[in-house]
Design an enzyme around this catalytic site. Sequence first.
Site, PDB file in Angstrom:
ATOM      1  CG  ASP A 179      -2.045   0.982   1.162  1.00  0.00           C
ATOM      2  OD1 ASP A 179      -2.442   1.383   0.053  1.00  0.00           O
ATOM      3  OD2 ASP A 179      -2.556   1.361   2.238  1.00  0.00           O
ATOM      4  CG  HIS A 195      -5.093   3.589  -3.609  1.00  0.00           C
ATOM      5  ND1 HIS A 195      -3.734   3.844  -3.559  1.00  0.00           N
ATOM      6  CD2 HIS A 195      -5.416   3.026  -2.417  1.00  0.00           C
ATOM      7  CE1 HIS A 195      -3.272   3.465  -2.385  1.00  0.00           C
ATOM      8  NE2 HIS A 195      -4.268   2.961  -1.674  1.00  0.00           N
ATOM      9  CG  HIS A 243      -7.534  -1.553  -4.114  1.00  0.00           C
ATOM     10  ND1 HIS A 243      -8.685  -0.940  -3.647  1.00  0.00           N
ATOM     11  CD2 HIS A 243      -7.310  -2.587  -3.280  1.00  0.00           C
ATOM     12  CE1 HIS A 243      -9.127  -1.577  -2.577  1.00  0.00           C
ATOM     13  NE2 HIS A 243      -8.303  -2.580  -2.333  1.00  0.00           N
ATOM     14  CG  HIS A 264      -6.141  -1.689   0.800  1.00  0.00           C
ATOM     15  ND1 HIS A 264      -7.129  -1.080   0.059  1.00  0.00           N
ATOM     16  CD2 HIS A 264      -5.126  -0.781   0.881  1.00  0.00           C
ATOM     17  CE1 HIS A 264      -6.743   0.141  -0.288  1.00  0.00           C
ATOM     18  NE2 HIS A 264      -5.529   0.339   0.199  1.00  0.00           N
TER      19      HIS A 264
END
Length: 364
Positions: free
Chosen positions: A171, A254, A257, A271
Site C-alpha cells: 500500500d 488505488h 485496486h 488491500h
Amino acid sequence: MASILISPNKYIQGKGELHHIHEHIGHLGKSFLFIADEFVQGITKNIIENSFAKTDASIVFETFRGECSKQEIERIKKVALENKVEAVVGVGGGKTLDTIKAVGYYTQLPTVVVPTIASTDAPCSALSVIYTEDGVFEEYLILPKNPDIVLVDTQIVANAPARLLAAGIGDALATYVEARACYEANKTPMAGGSITRAAIGLAELCQKILFEDGVKAYLAVQRKTVTKAVENVVEANTYLSGIGFESGGLAAAHAIHNGFTVLEDVHSLLHGEKVAFGTVTQLVLENRSMDEIERMIRMNISVGLPVTLEQMGITENVEEKIWKVAEAACAEGETIHNMPFKVTPDDVYAAILAADSIGKRYVK
C-alpha cells in the site's frame, strides 16, 4: 490556490505503548468507547483495562463485525450515543479504524485510532473507505479532520502475521508513485488546495525507507521481533504513507485496486496486495522506465506481494474479468482521473495485461 498539508494531532509509536494508553488519551474525556473485532479484543482488552484500572475513567467495549459499511457505522454510532461516551477508540486493522473515524465524525467526538497491524495507511487519514456489506468498494467518505491521536504499539504489530506488514508495504509503495502523478498533473489531493513540497517529500521518504528497510523488517516480523528496520517501516506504512497519500493525492494504483474489488476471485487478498499490483500497472500506464518497473516488481516479490494475475487468483476468463476491472477503475469520480493524461478503460485493460506479462518474467 492555497497549499495544504494535513495530519493527525499527535502520532505516537513505540514498543509496548499500548500499556500506556490511558496516559496518552486520558485527557480526551472520562468515558471511552473501544471497538475491536473478537480476535483483537483477545490480545488487547486486558492491556487496555489494566491501563485504565487505577483511573476514574470508564470504558465500554463493542465488537466490530468486520466491514466498514454504512450499516456498521450507524450501529456503532448508536452504541456511542447510548453510552454517552466522551471519546471513541478503534483498535485493529484498516476497516475497524475507518469505521471509528466515521463514527467520530458523525458523533462529533474525539477520535483515537490504535492500529494493531501496519497493513494500510488508513490510521492517520481524514478518510474512511466505505464498502458494501459484501465487501465491494462503495465510496470515499472525506472527513473534516484527521484522528486526534494515533497510537501504534510496534510489538503488537510485530506479533501479527508478516503478510500484513507486507501488505502495508504494498500500500505504501503506491504513495510516491501516485503523489508524483498528481503533482505533475497539478491535481487537488484529498487534503484540498495544491500539493505541498512537504507532502511530496514525505511520500518520497516513505518509498526510500521501504526500499532500504522493507525486506529487513519483513524478515524480522516473521520472527515477531522489533528491530530498527521494523520501527522505520511501521512509520513509513502508517504515518508517512498516510500523510503522503492524503496531502499528495491518489491516482491510478488505488483506482485499479478499487476495480479489482468487483471480482470475487480477489476477495481473499488484502488491500495492499491489490494496490501493489495496481502500482506496477500505473507505472506501465505512465510508460515509466523499465528499471523503475523492474525495481518495483522485485520489491513486491521480496516481501511476497503478487506481481501476476495468477498470483492474485485470476486464472479463468481473464480478459473478460480484466475488462470489468478496467471499467470500474475508470468510473466517474475515481482517482484514476488524477493522472496527468486522459485514461480510458482500454488503457487500463492494456496496462493490466502488460503488467501481468512483465511480472511473469520474474516469477519462477
